[in-house]
Design a protein around this motif. Sequence first.
Motif, PDB file in Angstrom:
ATOM      1  N   MET A  91       0.844  -1.174   0.000  1.00  0.00           N
ATOM      2  CA  MET A  91       0.000   0.000   0.000  1.00  0.00           C
ATOM      3  C   MET A  91       0.893   1.242   0.000  1.00  0.00           C
ATOM      4  SD  MET A  91      -2.871   0.764   2.784  1.00  0.00           S
ATOM      5  CE  MET A  91      -3.001   2.367   3.474  1.00  0.00           C
ATOM      6  N   ARG A  92       0.947   1.894  -1.110  1.00  0.00           N
ATOM      7  CA  ARG A  92       1.768   3.098  -1.250  1.00  0.00           C
ATOM      8  C   ARG A  92       0.848   4.316  -1.262  1.00  0.00           C
ATOM      9  NH1 ARG A  92       7.267   2.422  -0.832  1.00  0.00           N
ATOM     10  NH2 ARG A  92       7.740   0.381  -1.566  1.00  0.00           N
ATOM     11  N   THR A  93       1.239   5.324  -0.518  1.00  0.00           N
ATOM     12  CA  THR A  93       0.442   6.538  -0.493  1.00  0.00           C
ATOM     13  C   THR A  93       0.904   7.477  -1.591  1.00  0.00           C
ATOM     14  OG1 THR A  93       1.930   7.586   1.071  1.00  0.00           O
ATOM     15  CG2 THR A  93       0.094   6.343   1.990  1.00  0.00           C
ATOM     16  N   GLU A 135       3.169   7.913   8.402  1.00  0.00           N
ATOM     17  CA  GLU A 135       1.748   8.117   8.128  1.00  0.00           C
ATOM     18  C   GLU A 135       1.092   6.832   7.640  1.00  0.00           C
ATOM     19  OE1 GLU A 135       0.965  11.368   5.520  1.00  0.00           O
ATOM     20  OE2 GLU A 135       2.090  12.776   6.755  1.00  0.00           O
ATOM     21  N   GLU A 136       1.811   6.075   6.799  1.00  0.00           N
ATOM     22  CA  GLU A 136       1.271   4.819   6.294  1.00  0.00           C
ATOM     23  C   GLU A 136       1.085   3.819   7.433  1.00  0.00           C
ATOM     24  OE1 GLU A 136       2.527   1.340   3.122  1.00  0.00           O
ATOM     25  OE2 GLU A 136       3.519   3.280   3.043  1.00  0.00           O
ATOM     26  N   LEU A 137       2.072   3.738   8.326  1.00  0.00           N
ATOM     27  CA  LEU A 137       1.951   2.839   9.468  1.00  0.00           C
ATOM     28  C   LEU A 137       0.827   3.280  10.401  1.00  0.00           C
ATOM     29  CD1 LEU A 137       5.673   2.138  10.331  1.00  0.00           C
ATOM     30  CD2 LEU A 137       3.998   0.538   9.401  1.00  0.00           C
ATOM     31  N   TYR A 138       0.683   4.585  10.598  1.00  0.00           N
ATOM     32  CA  TYR A 138      -0.392   5.084  11.439  1.00  0.00           C
ATOM     33  C   TYR A 138      -1.746   4.734  10.822  1.00  0.00           C
ATOM     34  CZ  TYR A 138      -3.339   8.209  14.124  1.00  0.00           C
ATOM     35  OH  TYR A 138      -4.323   8.712  14.916  1.00  0.00           O
ATOM     36  N   GLY A 139      -1.843   4.843   9.507  1.00  0.00           N
ATOM     37  CA  GLY A 139      -3.082   4.470   8.834  1.00  0.00           C
ATOM     38  C   GLY A 139      -3.404   2.998   8.998  1.00  0.00           C
ATOM     39  N   LEU A 140      -2.370   2.158   9.035  1.00  0.00           N
ATOM     40  CA  LEU A 140      -2.599   0.733   9.253  1.00  0.00           C
ATOM     41  C   LEU A 140      -3.016   0.448  10.694  1.00  0.00           C
ATOM     42  CD1 LEU A 140       0.406  -0.750   7.272  1.00  0.00           C
ATOM     43  CD2 LEU A 140      -2.010  -0.815   6.622  1.00  0.00           C
ATOM     44  N   LEU A 141      -2.495   1.222  11.630  1.00  0.00           N
ATOM     45  CA  LEU A 141      -2.834   1.001  13.037  1.00  0.00           C
ATOM     46  C   LEU A 141      -4.243   1.472  13.369  1.00  0.00           C
ATOM     47  CD1 LEU A 141       0.466   1.983  14.837  1.00  0.00           C
ATOM     48  CD2 LEU A 141      -0.547  -0.276  14.673  1.00  0.00           C
ATOM     49  N   VAL A 142      -4.650   2.564  12.778  1.00  0.00           N
ATOM     50  CA  VAL A 142      -5.958   3.132  13.078  1.00  0.00           C
ATOM     51  C   VAL A 142      -6.934   2.631  12.028  1.00  0.00           C
ATOM     52  CG1 VAL A 142      -7.284   5.248  13.342  1.00  0.00           C
ATOM     53  CG2 VAL A 142      -4.913   5.171  14.076  1.00  0.00           C
TER      54      VAL A 142
END
Length: 159
Positions: A1-3, A78-85
């Motif tokens: 998943m690339r932003t 930000e990508e990791l935060y999106g995966l966590l939330v």
Amino acid sequence: MRTARLRTVHPVLWAGWAALAAGAVLCVLGWYGISGERYAERQLPYLASCTVPGAALIIAGAVLLTHGRGALAAARVEELYGLLVAAEPADAEEEPRRAASAPLAVSGDLLMVPGGTLWHRADCPLVAGKAEAVPVDSKLAASGELGPCPICEPVEETD
């Protein structure tokens, strides 16, 4: 998943490497031109046209690489935060509120980590699986040196 932000960082990194390479080439050309001239008056054109712009390109490339790597790290965070939330399902409106108010741990056994400042329930995620966790010393709890964990919300035992 690339932003999308992650995709825009790569051109900055490529531009940084290109500027570094061009600056190095210009510095080598300037050095080669200066080394072939005996008089300072004839060396100045090489200095002005190659060496100074080459040094400026090296500095610009270093700045671009630094900015690109920082932006890349920020995009990854930000990508990791999106995966966590994760997005909550719309039909479960009451359950999250109830789960948020309930403590995560429900065990009655109280534990502490030696040198720590909090007491926890045995199934608290902060002490679960830690071999160094020991039962709470009632003298420490009574003296006020230990406080309750805000995660598992243990109730102090009164013996």
